[in-house]
Design a protein around this motif. Structure first.
Motif, PDB file in Angstrom:
ATOM      1  N   GLN A 159       0.826  -1.214   0.000  1.00  0.00           N
ATOM      2  CA  GLN A 159       0.000   0.000   0.000  1.00  0.00           C
ATOM      3  C   GLN A 159       0.860   1.264   0.000  1.00  0.00           C
ATOM      4  OE1 GLN A 159      -2.573  -0.595   3.388  1.00  0.00           O
ATOM      5  NE2 GLN A 159      -3.920  -2.000   2.277  1.00  0.00           N
ATOM      6  N   ARG A 160       1.918   1.277   0.818  1.00  0.00           N
ATOM      7  CA  ARG A 160       2.833   2.439   0.843  1.00  0.00           C
ATOM      8  C   ARG A 160       3.491   2.644  -0.508  1.00  0.00           C
ATOM      9  NH1 ARG A 160       4.495   0.435   5.651  1.00  0.00           N
ATOM     10  NH2 ARG A 160       6.465  -0.294   4.805  1.00  0.00           N
ATOM     11  N   GLN A 161       3.920   1.553  -1.130  1.00  0.00           N
ATOM     12  CA  GLN A 161       4.600   1.663  -2.415  1.00  0.00           C
ATOM     13  C   GLN A 161       3.684   2.219  -3.493  1.00  0.00           C
ATOM     14  OE1 GLN A 161       7.870   1.482  -2.616  1.00  0.00           O
ATOM     15  NE2 GLN A 161       7.602   1.127  -0.437  1.00  0.00           N
ATOM     16  N   ALA A 162       2.414   1.852  -3.439  1.00  0.00           N
ATOM     17  CA  ALA A 162       1.458   2.327  -4.436  1.00  0.00           C
ATOM     18  C   ALA A 162       1.293   3.853  -4.373  1.00  0.00           C
ATOM     19  CB  ALA A 162       0.111   1.644  -4.235  1.00  0.00           C
ATOM     20  N   LYS A 163       1.551   4.432  -3.203  1.00  0.00           N
ATOM     21  CA  LYS A 163       1.388   5.878  -3.012  1.00  0.00           C
ATOM     22  C   LYS A 163       2.706   6.644  -3.060  1.00  0.00           C
ATOM     23  CE  LYS A 163      -2.448   4.982   0.127  1.00  0.00           C
ATOM     24  NZ  LYS A 163      -2.808   4.934   1.530  1.00  0.00           N
ATOM     25  N   SER A 164       3.816   5.956  -3.066  1.00  0.00           N
ATOM     26  CA  SER A 164       5.122   6.602  -2.940  1.00  0.00           C
ATOM     27  C   SER A 164       5.565   7.277  -4.234  1.00  0.00           C
ATOM     28  CB  SER A 164       6.188   5.575  -2.535  1.00  0.00           C
ATOM     29  OG  SER A 164       7.448   6.207  -2.438  1.00  0.00           O
ATOM     30  N   ASP A 165       6.115   8.474  -4.081  1.00  0.00           N
ATOM     31  CA  ASP A 165       6.732   9.127  -5.229  1.00  0.00           C
ATOM     32  C   ASP A 165       8.246   9.228  -5.049  1.00  0.00           C
ATOM     33  OD1 ASP A 165       6.747  11.046  -3.260  1.00  0.00           O
ATOM     34  OD2 ASP A 165       5.763  12.599  -4.446  1.00  0.00           O
ATOM     35  N   THR A 166       8.765   8.595  -3.998  1.00  0.00           N
ATOM     36  CA  THR A 166      10.211   8.598  -3.772  1.00  0.00           C
ATOM     37  C   THR A 166      10.828   7.204  -3.864  1.00  0.00           C
ATOM     38  OG1 THR A 166       9.927   8.406  -1.373  1.00  0.00           O
ATOM     39  CG2 THR A 166      10.119  10.642  -2.290  1.00  0.00           C
ATOM     40  N   GLU A 167       9.992   6.176  -3.926  1.00  0.00           N
ATOM     41  CA  GLU A 167      10.495   4.812  -4.053  1.00  0.00           C
ATOM     42  C   GLU A 167       9.802   4.132  -5.225  1.00  0.00           C
ATOM     43  OE1 GLU A 167      10.405   2.515  -0.451  1.00  0.00           O
ATOM     44  OE2 GLU A 167      11.051   4.216   0.756  1.00  0.00           O
ATOM     45  N   ASP A 168      10.577   3.391  -5.969  1.00  0.00           N
ATOM     46  CA  ASP A 168      10.080   2.652  -7.125  1.00  0.00           C
ATOM     47  C   ASP A 168      10.448   1.185  -6.900  1.00  0.00           C
ATOM     48  OD1 ASP A 168       8.779   2.677  -9.542  1.00  0.00           O
ATOM     49  OD2 ASP A 168      10.191   4.053 -10.495  1.00  0.00           O
ATOM     50  N   VAL A 169       9.494   0.390  -6.418  1.00  0.00           N
ATOM     51  CA  VAL A 169       9.770  -0.992  -6.026  1.00  0.00           C
ATOM     52  C   VAL A 169       9.024  -1.953  -6.943  1.00  0.00           C
ATOM     53  CG1 VAL A 169       9.589  -2.704  -4.168  1.00  0.00           C
ATOM     54  CG2 VAL A 169      10.151  -0.325  -3.627  1.00  0.00           C
ATOM     55  N   PHE A 170       9.705  -3.029  -7.310  1.00  0.00           N
ATOM     56  CA  PHE A 170       9.150  -4.029  -8.216  1.00  0.00           C
ATOM     57  C   PHE A 170       9.277  -5.421  -7.620  1.00  0.00           C
ATOM     58  CE2 PHE A 170      10.784  -0.576 -10.790  1.00  0.00           C
ATOM     59  CZ  PHE A 170       9.725  -0.307 -11.647  1.00  0.00           C
ATOM     60  N   ALA A 171       8.344  -6.290  -8.002  1.00  0.00           N
ATOM     61  CA  ALA A 171       8.474  -7.709  -7.710  1.00  0.00           C
ATOM     62  C   ALA A 171       9.482  -8.289  -8.689  1.00  0.00           C
ATOM     63  CB  ALA A 171       7.131  -8.406  -7.877  1.00  0.00           C
ATOM     64  N   ILE A 172      10.362  -9.149  -8.201  1.00  0.00           N
ATOM     65  CA  ILE A 172      11.236  -9.930  -9.069  1.00  0.00           C
ATOM     66  C   ILE A 172      10.468 -11.212  -9.359  1.00  0.00           C
ATOM     67  CG2 ILE A 172      13.445 -11.104  -9.340  1.00  0.00           C
ATOM     68  CD1 ILE A 172      14.538  -9.233  -7.108  1.00  0.00           C
ATOM     69  N   THR A 215      18.704  -1.363 -13.505  1.00  0.00           N
ATOM     70  CA  THR A 215      19.636  -0.301 -13.915  1.00  0.00           C
ATOM     71  C   THR A 215      19.263   0.227 -15.297  1.00  0.00           C
ATOM     72  OG1 THR A 215      21.279  -1.895 -14.698  1.00  0.00           O
ATOM     73  CG2 THR A 215      21.558  -1.077 -12.466  1.00  0.00           C
ATOM     74  N   ILE A 216      18.829  -0.641 -16.187  1.00  0.00           N
ATOM     75  CA  ILE A 216      18.346  -0.187 -17.504  1.00  0.00           C
ATOM     76  C   ILE A 216      17.154   0.744 -17.313  1.00  0.00           C
ATOM     77  CG2 ILE A 216      17.215  -0.934 -19.644  1.00  0.00           C
ATOM     78  CD1 ILE A 216      18.982  -3.526 -19.415  1.00  0.00           C
ATOM     79  N   TYR A 217      16.221   0.348 -16.472  1.00  0.00           N
ATOM     80  CA  TYR A 217      15.046   1.167 -16.170  1.00  0.00           C
ATOM     81  C   TYR A 217      15.479   2.523 -15.587  1.00  0.00           C
ATOM     82  CZ  TYR A 217      10.945   2.692 -13.492  1.00  0.00           C
ATOM     83  OH  TYR A 217       9.915   3.422 -12.941  1.00  0.00           O
ATOM     84  N   ALA A 218      16.389   2.499 -14.626  1.00  0.00           N
ATOM     85  CA  ALA A 218      16.823   3.733 -13.967  1.00  0.00           C
ATOM     86  C   ALA A 218      17.475   4.708 -14.941  1.00  0.00           C
ATOM     87  CB  ALA A 218      17.801   3.409 -12.834  1.00  0.00           C
ATOM     88  N   PHE A 219      18.321   4.190 -15.816  1.00  0.00           N
ATOM     89  CA  PHE A 219      19.048   5.071 -16.733  1.00  0.00           C
ATOM     90  C   PHE A 219      18.212   5.463 -17.951  1.00  0.00           C
ATOM     91  CE2 PHE A 219      23.070   2.909 -14.976  1.00  0.00           C
ATOM     92  CZ  PHE A 219      23.181   3.850 -13.955  1.00  0.00           C
ATOM     93  N   ASP A 220      17.424   4.540 -18.487  1.00  0.00           N
ATOM     94  CA  ASP A 220      16.662   4.821 -19.712  1.00  0.00           C
ATOM     95  C   ASP A 220      15.309   5.468 -19.460  1.00  0.00           C
ATOM     96  OD1 ASP A 220      18.796   3.660 -20.981  1.00  0.00           O
ATOM     97  OD2 ASP A 220      17.722   1.855 -21.614  1.00  0.00           O
ATOM     98  N   LYS A 221      14.606   5.048 -18.430  1.00  0.00           N
ATOM     99  CA  LYS A 221      13.245   5.561 -18.178  1.00  0.00           C
ATOM    100  C   LYS A 221      13.233   6.717 -17.186  1.00  0.00           C
ATOM    101  CE  LYS A 221      11.041   2.351 -20.595  1.00  0.00           C
ATOM    102  NZ  LYS A 221      11.419   2.428 -21.973  1.00  0.00           N
ATOM    103  N   LEU A 222      14.012   6.592 -16.119  1.00  0.00           N
ATOM    104  CA  LEU A 222      14.027   7.647 -15.097  1.00  0.00           C
ATOM    105  C   LEU A 222      15.080   8.717 -15.388  1.00  0.00           C
ATOM    106  CD1 LEU A 222      13.592   5.511 -11.840  1.00  0.00           C
ATOM    107  CD2 LEU A 222      11.827   6.638 -13.222  1.00  0.00           C
TER     108      LEU A 222
END
Length: 172
Positions: free
Chosen positions: A48-61, A108-115
């Motif tokens: 629930q916290r992650q769904a609202k967060s604008d400072t953390e980007d968390v994913f399921a592996i 890291t691809i996501y961080a550099f290419d998307k963010l």
């Protein structure tokens, strides 16, 4: 090689997250705020916290359709706003299979290419050699050691700091 994807967390992930995260061996390598024991309620609140967060980007592996851990970025602010701290854990049944190495590559691809970040960093407790290895496999370089910077399980430990620059920044 097994198929690894990073996907958004779902409320239904709470049971698998709690099952895997309720492990002292995992807690020994993460921040105390992670909590131990780790329950479905902890997992539900985290999702629930992650769904609202604008400072953390968390994913399921996700490994071949099964959640096996989590990986995320803590976005920094102010003068550090183009950097993020990476954090990850994987359930013990999935250790030693190259899953985290691939998950770090994907994020890291996501961080550099998307963010459009220019730097990712991590702090690793001195005894977590496996985590140091997976970072190094992904091109992270040890930037230094903060002596006795971590207090975990009633003891002081060194923190090994790793960093990775985006390919565009590294060539400048």
């Amino acid at each position: 090689m097994v198929e690894i994807i990073l996907r958004t967390l779902k409320p239904s992930d709470k049971t698998q997250i709690a099952l895997l995260a309720n492990n002292k061996k995992i807690w020994d390598n993460v921040r105390d705020a992670f909590g131990h024991p780790y329950t479905e309620k902890n997992a539900e609140e985290f999702i629930q916290r992650q769904a609202k967060s604008d400072t953390e980007d968390v994913f399921a592996i996700d490994c071949q359709g099964e959640l096996c851990g989590l990986i995320g970025l803590i976005l920094q602010n102010d003068i550090y706003r183009k950097s993020a701290e990476i954090g990850y854990w994987i359930g013990e049944p999935f250790w030693g299979k190259g899953i985290v190495t691939k998950a770090i590559e994907l994020i890291t691809i996501y961080a550099f290419d998307k963010l459009i970040l220019i730097r990712i960093f991590a702090g690793v407790f001195e005894y977590n050699v496996a985590s140091m290895r997976v970072l190094e496999k992904n091109g992270f370089q040890k930037e230094g050691i903060a002596k006795k910077a971590v207090f975990k399980n009633g003891e002081f430990w060194d923190e090994h700091r790793y960093g990775l620059l985006s390919p565009q920044t590294a060539t400048r």
